[in-house]
Design a protein around this motif. Structure first.
Motif, PDB file in Angstrom:
ATOM      1  N   ASP A   1     -12.033   8.922   0.812  1.00 13.15           N
ATOM      2  CA  ASP A   1     -11.253   8.911  -0.407  1.00 13.15           C
ATOM      3  C   ASP A   1     -12.059   8.391  -1.593  1.00 13.15           C
ATOM      4  OD1 ASP A   1      -9.082   9.864   1.015  1.00 13.15           O
ATOM      5  OD2 ASP A   1      -8.301   7.867   1.451  1.00 13.15           O
ATOM      6  N   ILE A   2     -11.419   8.380  -2.767  1.00 13.57           N
ATOM      7  CA  ILE A   2     -12.031   7.895  -4.006  1.00 13.57           C
ATOM      8  C   ILE A   2     -11.730   6.402  -4.137  1.00 13.57           C
ATOM      9  CG2 ILE A   2     -12.089   8.134  -6.510  1.00 13.57           C
ATOM     10  CD1 ILE A   2     -10.996  11.010  -6.078  1.00 13.57           C
ATOM     11  N   VAL A   3     -12.762   5.605  -4.252  1.00 10.98           N
ATOM     12  CA  VAL A   3     -12.607   4.154  -4.331  1.00 10.98           C
ATOM     13  C   VAL A   3     -12.131   3.751  -5.725  1.00 10.98           C
ATOM     14  CG1 VAL A   3     -13.894   1.989  -4.334  1.00 10.98           C
ATOM     15  CG2 VAL A   3     -14.316   3.683  -2.541  1.00 10.98           C
ATOM     16  N   VAL A   4     -11.128   2.857  -5.778  1.00  8.12           N
ATOM     17  CA  VAL A   4     -10.643   2.313  -7.052  1.00  8.12           C
ATOM     18  C   VAL A   4     -11.068   0.861  -7.210  1.00  8.12           C
ATOM     19  CG1 VAL A   4      -8.647   1.875  -8.509  1.00  8.12           C
ATOM     20  CG2 VAL A   4      -8.674   3.876  -7.005  1.00  8.12           C
ATOM     21  N   GLY A   5     -10.688  -0.008  -6.265  1.00  9.98           N
ATOM     22  CA  GLY A   5     -11.087  -1.406  -6.338  1.00  9.98           C
ATOM     23  C   GLY A   5     -10.049  -2.327  -5.747  1.00  9.98           C
ATOM     24  N   ALA A   6     -10.350  -3.633  -5.775  1.00 11.77           N
ATOM     25  CA  ALA A   6      -9.459  -4.657  -5.235  1.00 11.77           C
ATOM     26  C   ALA A   6      -8.535  -5.180  -6.324  1.00 11.77           C
ATOM     27  CB  ALA A   6     -10.272  -5.807  -4.647  1.00 11.77           C
ATOM     28  N   ASP A   7      -7.325  -5.585  -5.913  1.00  9.14           N
ATOM     29  CA  ASP A   7      -6.427  -6.249  -6.854  1.00  9.14           C
ATOM     30  C   ASP A   7      -6.459  -7.755  -6.598  1.00  9.14           C
ATOM     31  OD1 ASP A   7      -4.762  -6.804  -4.659  1.00  9.14           O
ATOM     32  OD2 ASP A   7      -3.441  -5.107  -5.054  1.00  9.14           O
ATOM     33  N   ASN A   8      -5.568  -8.494  -7.239  1.00  8.39           N
ATOM     34  CA  ASN A   8      -5.534  -9.948  -7.085  1.00  8.39           C
ATOM     35  C   ASN A   8      -4.633 -10.408  -5.956  1.00  8.39           C
ATOM     36  OD1 ASN A   8      -7.231 -10.280  -9.289  1.00  8.39           O
ATOM     37  ND2 ASN A   8      -5.559 -10.499 -10.748  1.00  8.39           N
ATOM     38  N   PHE A   9      -4.183  -9.460  -5.130  1.00 12.18           N
ATOM     39  CA  PHE A   9      -3.204  -9.789  -4.098  1.00 12.18           C
ATOM     40  C   PHE A   9      -3.699  -9.445  -2.691  1.00 12.18           C
ATOM     41  CE2 PHE A   9      -1.067  -8.609  -8.066  1.00 12.18           C
ATOM     42  CZ  PHE A   9      -0.417  -9.794  -8.358  1.00 12.18           C
ATOM     43  N   GLY A  10      -5.024  -9.409  -2.509  1.00  8.77           N
ATOM     44  CA  GLY A  10      -5.591  -9.197  -1.189  1.00  8.77           C
ATOM     45  C   GLY A  10      -5.534  -7.771  -0.694  1.00  8.77           C
ATOM     46  N   ARG A  11      -5.541  -6.806  -1.627  1.00 10.58           N
ATOM     47  CA  ARG A  11      -5.499  -5.394  -1.237  1.00 10.58           C
ATOM     48  C   ARG A  11      -6.635  -4.633  -1.906  1.00 10.58           C
ATOM     49  NH1 ARG A  11       0.641  -4.892  -3.249  1.00 10.58           N
ATOM     50  NH2 ARG A  11      -0.538  -5.542  -5.095  1.00 10.58           N
ATOM     51  N   TYR A  12      -7.080  -3.585  -1.212  1.00 11.31           N
ATOM     52  CA  TYR A  12      -8.078  -2.678  -1.777  1.00 11.31           C
ATOM     53  C   TYR A  12      -7.475  -1.285  -1.836  1.00 11.31           C
ATOM     54  CZ  TYR A  12     -12.777  -1.418  -3.226  1.00 11.31           C
ATOM     55  OH  TYR A  12     -13.853  -1.031  -3.972  1.00 11.31           O
ATOM     56  N   TRP A  13      -7.704  -0.584  -2.963  1.00 11.90           N
ATOM     57  CA  TRP A  13      -7.007   0.668  -3.233  1.00 11.90           C
ATOM     58  C   TRP A  13      -7.989   1.848  -3.261  1.00 11.90           C
ATOM     59  CZ3 TRP A  13      -1.626   0.850  -4.433  1.00 11.90           C
ATOM     60  CH2 TRP A  13      -1.003  -0.399  -4.522  1.00 11.90           C
ATOM     61  N   VAL A  14      -7.524   2.976  -2.725  1.00 15.21           N
ATOM     62  CA  VAL A  14      -8.284   4.230  -2.773  1.00 15.21           C
ATOM     63  C   VAL A  14      -7.319   5.366  -3.092  1.00 15.21           C
ATOM     64  CG1 VAL A  14     -10.032   3.420  -1.139  1.00 15.21           C
ATOM     65  CG2 VAL A  14      -8.035   4.686  -0.301  1.00 15.21           C
ATOM     66  N   ILE A  15      -7.858   6.449  -3.638  1.00 11.83           N
ATOM     67  CA  ILE A  15      -7.063   7.627  -3.970  1.00 11.83           C
ATOM     68  C   ILE A  15      -7.571   8.801  -3.147  1.00 11.83           C
ATOM     69  CG2 ILE A  15      -6.489   9.274  -5.816  1.00 11.83           C
ATOM     70  CD1 ILE A  15      -6.720   6.976  -7.794  1.00 11.83           C
ATOM     71  N   SER A  16      -6.651   9.583  -2.598  1.00  6.27           N
ATOM     72  CA  SER A  16      -7.035  10.740  -1.792  1.00  6.27           C
ATOM     73  C   SER A  16      -7.822  11.734  -2.632  1.00  6.27           C
ATOM     74  CB  SER A  16      -5.795  11.412  -1.200  1.00  6.27           C
ATOM     75  OG  SER A  16      -4.944  11.882  -2.233  1.00  6.27           O
ATOM     76  N   ARG A  17      -8.658  12.528  -1.969  1.00  8.42           N
ATOM     77  CA  ARG A  17      -9.538  13.456  -2.680  1.00  8.42           C
ATOM     78  C   ARG A  17      -8.756  14.438  -3.551  1.00  8.42           C
ATOM     79  NH1 ARG A  17     -14.927  12.320  -3.223  1.00  8.42           N
ATOM     80  NH2 ARG A  17     -15.521  10.998  -1.482  1.00  8.42           N
ATOM     81  N   ASN A  18      -7.582  14.863  -3.093  1.00  7.44           N
ATOM     82  CA  ASN A  18      -6.792  15.806  -3.891  1.00  7.44           C
ATOM     83  C   ASN A  18      -5.892  15.103  -4.904  1.00  7.44           C
ATOM     84  OD1 ASN A  18      -4.740  14.750  -2.336  1.00  7.44           O
ATOM     85  ND2 ASN A  18      -4.275  16.656  -1.232  1.00  7.44           N
ATOM     86  N   GLY A  19      -5.960  13.763  -4.957  1.00  3.05           N
ATOM     87  CA  GLY A  19      -5.207  12.995  -5.941  1.00  3.05           C
ATOM     88  C   GLY A  19      -3.725  12.866  -5.686  1.00  3.05           C
TER      89      GLY A  19
END
Length: 343
Positions: free
Chosen positions: A34-52
Motif C-alpha cells: 500500500d501507499i504509506v501515509v505515516g504515524a499519528d499521535n495515538f499509536g497507529r500507522y496509516w496506509v492507503i490501498s493502491r486503488n485509493g
C-alpha cells in the motif's frame, strides 16, 4: 521513519512496516503493498490501498480499515502530484488531518470527513492544464486549521486561491496581503505568529493584530538568470529561527535549483550556495541544535555556518520527544538504524 511520543520507532516502505521501541528486543512487523501515509499521535500507522478505495490503521497487532461506509472517499491518482501528502497533523480535540492531491480530510475518531475545494470555497483554476496543490496547517493549541492553495501549469506557479480557515465547524477566507496568492508552505512560529510562503516571498501573520509583514528574500546576483519561485520547505524553531528553502526558476525550468537561508531577528543569511534540488532536511532540536541532513551527509548549523558531523548514506531521519536524532542509513552494505549519543 516516524518516532512518536510513546517511544515507538516506525520504519515503513511500500512493502511493509516494523515498529521498534528503544531498549525492547521484540519488534512488531506487518506486510502490505500500500501507499504509506505515516504515524499519528495515538499509536497507529496509516496506509492507503493502491486503488485509493480505503485507508487502514495498524496498531502494532491488528488492522482497522475505513472505506466509503466510514466516510472515506476513494482517492484517485493525480496527473501531477502524489495522491497523498505524508504525515498527519492533530488538533486539540484529537482529530487527525490529512492533505491529499485533491482535498483535505479529517478523522474524528469514528469516521472520515472529506473537504473538497468547493466545500472550503477555495477557488480552482478553470484551465484543464492547471492544477492546485494544498498546504495544511493545524494550530497545535486549538482546533483552528488553515488550508492554502497554489495553482500550477507545466511546473510553474500561475496563481493561487489564498487561504481558507476552519474554525468552529465552518470554513472562511483569510485575507492575504496579495491577490492571486500561491500559498506554498505554512508553519507556526510563536503563539501569535503564523509564517507562510506566499508567491515568491516569506510573510508573517500576527494573529492578535490581524496584520501581515513581508520578509522578502535577499536579492539574487543581478547577473544571474535565476529568480525566486516559491518556498518549498519552511522549518521554524520554537524561538522563531527560520530556515526557508526557495526554489529558483531559470532557463532550464523551475525544478532544478534551490537556495536555503536562515532568518533570525529579521536578518537573512545564505546557508549554502545555490544547488540542485535534493531531499535536504532541517530539524530543530529542543537542545538548541540545528541539524541539516542531505542524502550523503549529517551536519549542524552553528554560529552561522554548516559544520560536518558525519558522511553517511542517509535514507530517512526524525527526532524523538527528547530531541534525540534517529537515522536510517545504508552502512557497510546494509540498512541500519543509528541514534545520536546523548549525555
Amino acid at each position: 521513519m516516524d518516532v512518536t511520543d510513546d517511544g515507538s520507532i516506525w520504519l515503513a516502505s511500500d512493502r511493509g512496516l516494523v515498529r521498534l521501541k528503544e531498549g525492547v528486543r521484540n519488534v512488531d512487523l506487518t506486510r502490505f503493498w500500500d501507499i504509506v501515509v505515516g504515524a499519528d499521535n495515538f499509536g497507529r500507522y496509516w496506509v492507503i490501498s493502491r486503488n485509493g478505495s480505503r485507508i487502514s490503521a495498524w496498531d502494532g497487532t491488528s488492522w482497522t480499515q475505513f472505506d466509503d461506509h466510514d466516510g472515506w472517499v476513494s482517492l484517485k491518482s493525480h496527473p501531477v502530484f502524489p495522491q497523498v501528502q505524508s504525515g498527519f497533523q492533530t488538533d486539540t480535540s484529537g482529530n487527525i488531518w490529512l492533505a491529499t492531491a485533491w482535498d483535505i480530510r479529517r478523522y474524528d475518531g469514528r469516521q472520515w470527513i472529506v473537504y473538497p475545494p468547493d466545500i472550503m470555497e477555495l477557488p480552482l483554476p478553470w484551465r484543464k492544464t492547471q492544477y492546485t496543490s494544498f498546504s495544511l496547517l493545524v494550530f497545535p493549541d486549538s482546533d483552528e486549521v488553515w488550508v492554502g492553495g497554489c495553482d500550477w501549469q507545466s511546473g510553474k506557479v500561475v496563481g493561487g486561491g489564498g487561504i481558507r480557515r476552519f474554525h468552529n465547524g465552518y470554513w472562511q477566507e483569510v485575507k492575504t496581503p496579495v491577490q492571486t496568492a500561491c500559498i506554498s508552505r505554512m508553519a507556526m512560529g510563536s503563539s501569535n505568529h503564523i509564517w507562510a510562503g506566499i508567491n515568491d516571498s516569506l510573510w508573517q501573520y500576527d494573529s492578535i493584530n490581524k496584520t501581515w509583514t513581508e520578509f522578502p528574500p535577499p536579492p539574487l546576483d543581478q547577473n544571474s538568470e535565476l529568480s525566486y519561485q516559491i518556498i518549498t520547505d519552511l522549518p521554524v524553531s520554537i524561538d522563531e529561527i527560520l530556515m526557508p528553502r526557495f526554489s529558483l526558476c531559470g532557463l532550464s525550468g523551475c525544478d532544478i535549483f534551490n537556495v536555503r537561508y536562515v532568518l533570525e531577528n529579521g536578518n537573512w543569511k545564505q546557508i549554502n550556495g545555490i544547488g540542485q534540488t535534493e531531499q535536504e532536511q532541517v530539524l530543530f532540536s529542543q537542545h538548541n541544535l540545528i541539524w541539516v541532513l542531505t542524502p550523503s551527509s549529517v551536519m549542524q548549523f552553528q554560529d552561522g555556518a554548516l559544520v560536518p558531523v558525519a558522511k553517511l548514506d542517509v535514507i530517512t531521519v526524525d527526532l524523538d520527544s527528547r530531541g534525540k536524532l534517529w537515522l536510517v542509513v545504508k552502512f557497510n552494505g546494509q540498512v541500519s538504524l543509528f541514534s545520536q549519543i546523548t549525555n
